[in-house]
Design an enzyme around this catalytic site. Sequence first.
Site, PDB file in Angstrom:
ATOM      1  N   THR A 125       0.825  -1.205   0.000  1.00 41.82           N
ATOM      2  CA  THR A 125       0.000   0.000   0.000  1.00 41.82           C
ATOM      3  C   THR A 125       0.861   1.257   0.000  1.00 41.82           C
ATOM      4  O   THR A 125       2.000   1.238   0.502  1.00 41.82           O
ATOM      5  CB  THR A 125      -0.915  -0.010   1.252  1.00 41.82           C
ATOM      6  OG1 THR A 125      -1.432   1.305   1.467  1.00 41.82           O
ATOM      7  CG2 THR A 125      -0.152  -0.383   2.514  1.00 41.82           C
ATOM      8  N   ASP A 126       0.297   2.345  -0.520  1.00 42.19           N
ATOM      9  CA  ASP A 126       1.027   3.621  -0.471  1.00 42.19           C
ATOM     10  C   ASP A 126       1.180   4.122   0.966  1.00 42.19           C
ATOM     11  O   ASP A 126       1.968   5.033   1.229  1.00 42.19           O
ATOM     12  CB  ASP A 126       0.341   4.681  -1.349  1.00 42.19           C
ATOM     13  CG  ASP A 126      -1.098   4.990  -0.945  1.00 42.19           C
ATOM     14  OD1 ASP A 126      -1.629   4.333  -0.025  1.00 42.19           O
ATOM     15  OD2 ASP A 126      -1.692   5.902  -1.566  1.00 42.19           O
ATOM     16  N   GLU A 127       0.397   3.543   1.890  1.00 42.68           N
ATOM     17  CA  GLU A 127       0.457   4.029   3.278  1.00 42.68           C
ATOM     18  C   GLU A 127       1.811   3.768   3.928  1.00 42.68           C
ATOM     19  O   GLU A 127       2.128   4.362   4.963  1.00 42.68           O
ATOM     20  CB  GLU A 127      -0.679   3.416   4.108  1.00 42.68           C
ATOM     21  CG  GLU A 127      -2.029   3.781   3.513  1.00 42.68           C
ATOM     22  CD  GLU A 127      -3.222   3.485   4.404  1.00 42.68           C
ATOM     23  OE1 GLU A 127      -3.076   3.509   5.631  1.00 42.68           O
ATOM     24  OE2 GLU A 127      -4.306   3.241   3.849  1.00 42.68           O
ATOM     25  N   TYR A 153      -1.363  -0.416  11.245  1.00 40.80           N
ATOM     26  CA  TYR A 153      -1.606  -1.075   9.947  1.00 40.80           C
ATOM     27  C   TYR A 153      -0.461  -0.806   8.988  1.00 40.80           C
ATOM     28  O   TYR A 153       0.152  -1.732   8.445  1.00 40.80           O
ATOM     29  CB  TYR A 153      -2.935  -0.588   9.336  1.00 40.80           C
ATOM     30  CG  TYR A 153      -3.059  -0.887   7.857  1.00 40.80           C
ATOM     31  CD1 TYR A 153      -3.147  -2.202   7.407  1.00 40.80           C
ATOM     32  CD2 TYR A 153      -3.065   0.145   6.901  1.00 40.80           C
ATOM     33  CE1 TYR A 153      -3.238  -2.484   6.039  1.00 40.80           C
ATOM     34  CE2 TYR A 153      -3.154  -0.131   5.544  1.00 40.80           C
ATOM     35  CZ  TYR A 153      -3.245  -1.448   5.120  1.00 40.80           C
ATOM     36  OH  TYR A 153      -3.324  -1.722   3.776  1.00 40.80           O
ATOM     37  N   LYS A 157       2.455  -3.339   7.300  1.00 41.07           N
ATOM     38  CA  LYS A 157       2.643  -3.519   5.852  1.00 41.07           C
ATOM     39  C   LYS A 157       4.079  -3.167   5.451  1.00 41.07           C
ATOM     40  O   LYS A 157       4.684  -3.827   4.599  1.00 41.07           O
ATOM     41  CB  LYS A 157       1.646  -2.648   5.071  1.00 41.07           C
ATOM     42  CG  LYS A 157       0.189  -3.043   5.209  1.00 41.07           C
ATOM     43  CD  LYS A 157      -0.135  -4.422   4.646  1.00 41.07           C
ATOM     44  CE  LYS A 157      -0.096  -4.468   3.146  1.00 41.07           C
ATOM     45  NZ  LYS A 157      -0.507  -5.815   2.639  1.00 41.07           N
TER      46      LYS A 157
HETATM   47  P1  NAD Z   1      -9.929  -6.897   2.929  1.00 42.17           P
HETATM   48  O1  NAD Z   1      -9.842  -6.594   4.386  1.00 42.17           O
HETATM   49  O2  NAD Z   1     -11.183  -6.573   2.179  1.00 42.17           O
HETATM   50  O3  NAD Z   1      -9.655  -8.458   2.686  1.00 42.17           O
HETATM   51  C1  NAD Z   1      -8.657  -9.154   3.353  1.00 42.17           C
HETATM   52  C2  NAD Z   1      -8.910 -10.646   3.139  1.00 42.17           C
HETATM   53  O4  NAD Z   1      -7.821 -11.357   3.762  1.00 42.17           O
HETATM   54  C3  NAD Z   1     -10.188 -11.163   3.775  1.00 42.17           C
HETATM   55  O5  NAD Z   1     -10.861 -12.013   2.881  1.00 42.17           O
HETATM   56  C4  NAD Z   1      -9.719 -11.933   5.001  1.00 42.17           C
HETATM   57  O6  NAD Z   1     -10.582 -13.005   5.363  1.00 42.17           O
HETATM   58  C5  NAD Z   1      -8.363 -12.419   4.530  1.00 42.17           C
HETATM   59  N1  NAD Z   1      -7.454 -12.693   5.644  1.00 42.17           N
HETATM   60  C6  NAD Z   1      -7.160 -11.865   6.698  1.00 42.17           C
HETATM   61  N2  NAD Z   1      -6.291 -12.475   7.526  1.00 42.17           N
HETATM   62  C7  NAD Z   1      -5.999 -13.682   6.983  1.00 42.17           C
HETATM   63  C8  NAD Z   1      -5.162 -14.762   7.364  1.00 42.17           C
HETATM   64  N3  NAD Z   1      -4.440 -14.704   8.481  1.00 42.17           N
HETATM   65  N4  NAD Z   1      -5.101 -15.839   6.560  1.00 42.17           N
HETATM   66  C9  NAD Z   1      -5.847 -15.926   5.430  1.00 42.17           C
HETATM   67  N5  NAD Z   1      -6.675 -14.936   5.032  1.00 42.17           N
HETATM   68  C10 NAD Z   1      -6.751 -13.836   5.786  1.00 42.17           C
HETATM   69  O7  NAD Z   1      -8.681  -6.179   2.289  1.00 42.17           O
HETATM   70  P2  NAD Z   1      -8.497  -5.470   0.867  1.00 42.17           P
HETATM   71  O8  NAD Z   1      -8.970  -4.085   0.954  1.00 42.17           O
HETATM   72  O9  NAD Z   1      -9.035  -6.363  -0.187  1.00 42.17           O
HETATM   73  O10 NAD Z   1      -6.902  -5.425   0.769  1.00 42.17           O
HETATM   74  C11 NAD Z   1      -6.189  -6.516   0.203  1.00 42.17           C
HETATM   75  C12 NAD Z   1      -4.705  -6.190   0.224  1.00 42.17           C
HETATM   76  O11 NAD Z   1      -4.464  -5.007  -0.513  1.00 42.17           O
HETATM   77  C13 NAD Z   1      -4.161  -5.933   1.629  1.00 42.17           C
HETATM   78  O12 NAD Z   1      -2.887  -6.521   1.712  1.00 42.17           O
HETATM   79  C14 NAD Z   1      -4.068  -4.419   1.721  1.00 42.17           C
HETATM   80  O13 NAD Z   1      -3.033  -4.034   2.574  1.00 42.17           O
HETATM   81  C15 NAD Z   1      -3.757  -4.065   0.278  1.00 42.17           C
HETATM   82  N6  NAD Z   1      -4.204  -2.729  -0.172  1.00 42.17           N
HETATM   83  C16 NAD Z   1      -5.496  -2.340   0.011  1.00 42.17           C
HETATM   84  C17 NAD Z   1      -5.914  -1.108  -0.475  1.00 42.17           C
HETATM   85  C18 NAD Z   1      -7.346  -0.655  -0.331  1.00 42.17           C
HETATM   86  O14 NAD Z   1      -7.667   0.487  -0.695  1.00 42.17           O
HETATM   87  N7  NAD Z   1      -8.264  -1.486   0.152  1.00 42.17           N
HETATM   88  C19 NAD Z   1      -5.011  -0.266  -1.123  1.00 42.17           C
HETATM   89  C20 NAD Z   1      -3.683  -0.705  -1.293  1.00 42.17           C
HETATM   90  C21 NAD Z   1      -3.304  -1.948  -0.819  1.00 42.17           C
HETATM   91  P1  TYD Z   2     -10.438   4.391   4.818  1.00 41.71           P
HETATM   92  O1  TYD Z   2     -11.462   4.009   3.802  1.00 41.71           O
HETATM   93  O2  TYD Z   2     -10.485   3.763   6.171  1.00 41.71           O
HETATM   94  O3  TYD Z   2      -9.016   4.166   4.123  1.00 41.71           O
HETATM   95  P2  TYD Z   2      -7.528   4.635   4.619  1.00 41.71           P
HETATM   96  O4  TYD Z   2      -7.595   5.096   6.009  1.00 41.71           O
HETATM   97  O5  TYD Z   2      -6.758   3.364   4.488  1.00 41.71           O
HETATM   98  O6  TYD Z   2      -7.118   5.692   3.657  1.00 41.71           O
HETATM   99  O7  TYD Z   2     -10.509   5.961   5.020  1.00 41.71           O
HETATM  100  C1  TYD Z   2     -10.338   6.858   3.937  1.00 41.71           C
HETATM  101  C2  TYD Z   2     -10.383   8.262   4.495  1.00 41.71           C
HETATM  102  O8  TYD Z   2     -11.701   8.528   4.986  1.00 41.71           O
HETATM  103  C3  TYD Z   2      -9.467   8.472   5.680  1.00 41.71           C
HETATM  104  O9  TYD Z   2      -8.918   9.792   5.590  1.00 41.71           O
HETATM  105  C4  TYD Z   2     -10.368   8.363   6.892  1.00 41.71           C
HETATM  106  C5  TYD Z   2     -11.691   8.877   6.365  1.00 41.71           C
HETATM  107  N1  TYD Z   2     -12.898   8.285   6.979  1.00 41.71           N
HETATM  108  C6  TYD Z   2     -13.914   9.104   7.466  1.00 41.71           C
HETATM  109  O10 TYD Z   2     -13.821  10.348   7.425  1.00 41.71           O
HETATM  110  N2  TYD Z   2     -15.027   8.518   8.003  1.00 41.71           N
HETATM  111  C7  TYD Z   2     -15.171   7.171   8.089  1.00 41.71           C
HETATM  112  O11 TYD Z   2     -16.205   6.678   8.625  1.00 41.71           O
HETATM  113  C8  TYD Z   2     -14.127   6.339   7.571  1.00 41.71           C
HETATM  114  C9  TYD Z   2     -14.239   4.846   7.646  1.00 41.71           C
HETATM  115  C10 TYD Z   2     -13.011   6.937   7.009  1.00 41.71           C
END
Ligand code: NAD
Ligand code: TYD
Length: 339
Positions: A125-127, A153, A157
């Site tokens: 992630t970019d985070e 978090y 990562k």
């Molecule tokens: P999510 O929380 O929707 O899904 C995570 C999945 O992983 C779930 O299905 C969960 O059951 C499974 N999981 C969790 N712990 C586990 C374990 N110990 N063993 C097996 N399975 C397990 O997450 P997401 O938003 O789909 O993110 C997926 C990946 O992409 C993550 O690594 C996250 O850091 C990365 N990512 C997410 C975003 C975003 O905007 N959502 C952006 C950049 C990177």
């Molecule tokens: P989020 O979707 O949790 O992603 P991330 O924190 O990984 O970027 O949140 C996106 C942005 O929205 C973040 O600045 C926090 C804000 N946010 C709210 O203002 N209200 C909410 O209820 C949530 C879940 C997030």
Amino acid sequence: MTIFVTGGAGFIGSNFIYYMLNKHPDYRLVCIDCLTYAGNLSTLKNALQNPDFRFCKINICDRKAVYRLFEEEHPDIVVNFAAESHVDRSIENPEVFLNTNIIGTSVMMDACRKYGIKRYHQVSTDEVYGDLPVDRPDLFFTEETPLHTSSPYSSSKAAADLLVLSYHRTYGLPVTISRCSNNYGPYHFPEKLIPLMIVNALADKELPVYGKGINVRDWLYVEDHCKAIDLIIHNGKNGEVYNVGGHNEKQNIEIVKMICHELGKPESLIKYVEDRKGHDMRYAINPEKIHRELGWYPETSFEDGIKITIKWYLENEEWWKGIISGEFQYYYNPKYSNH
Ligand code: NAD
Ligand code: TYD
């Protein structure tokens, strides 16, 4: 070609599975997911009918079970999406983040070392880069930006990313890492900003905006992320990191107002609530490397992507209603009991 997709019952992993089954009908995809609160088998309903798809309920920290599956399936590529992914939950309870995101990553890579692999891909992630100031729109994250994390978090990562690069250098494991900006689209768990605002607005519930709502995120439609990963696992260079993002920066409040507008709901639903601890101000990706080296560019504009996403939530009430009725209430309601 057999690909292991960990975390495939979650948001991005499931979108990736559907994308890959469609794009590469000759591939076998094996999903490894232990189905935490964020994983949902109903998300994979349409894949489960496909003979080239297998679902295995396994925790990536369970070394024996992971090794057994490698012995059975002999994967060519592993794409590791499995993670605890919600910043707010990591602030409440970091431990599970360290276990899954760090230990789980090392178990998956140990299996790759033991049984051999063409490519291990880490979905990061970019985070991991921390945040940028909102008053410096000229600054972006590049692959050279130092890791500088803010939340448990993002720290977990970043630790995983360092471990991945160390396995490449120490053991010669063929690895790649993608660091993507915030995704949105179908199957997004309704605890994250965009899906939460959609489902709350549909129910005429308050829309909780943290702080002043001026934090900036760089939004990418999930399918564009899946395309980037497909390119990286096939054409990316071993040991390399690729940033993925589409130059689509928006303040949170803009997003929430846009959702109100699209759904015909009043902005009076917006409620400014206590800010997130350590809240990152701005994320913004410079995607030049993946564009230059792999020809990737985002294909879905935010204006189209948000409409597709809202339509999907309107048409798939059954999916998210099932989710928000269970464990989610337990997490979400106490959070706002004072508001
Ligand atoms: P999510 O929380 O929707 O899904 C995570 C999945 O992983 C779930 O299905 C969960 O059951 C499974 N999981 C969790 N712990 C586990 C374990 N110990 N063993 C097996 N399975 C397990 O997450 P997401 O938003 O789909 O993110 C997926 C990946 O992409 C993550 O690594 C996250 O850091 C990365 N990512 C997410 C975003 C975003 O905007 N959502 C952006 C950049 C990177
Ligand atoms: P989020 O979707 O949790 O992603 P991330 O924190 O990984 O970027 O949140 C996106 C942005 O929205 C973040 O600045 C926090 C804000 N946010 C709210 O203002 N209200 C909410 O209820 C949530 C879940 C997030």
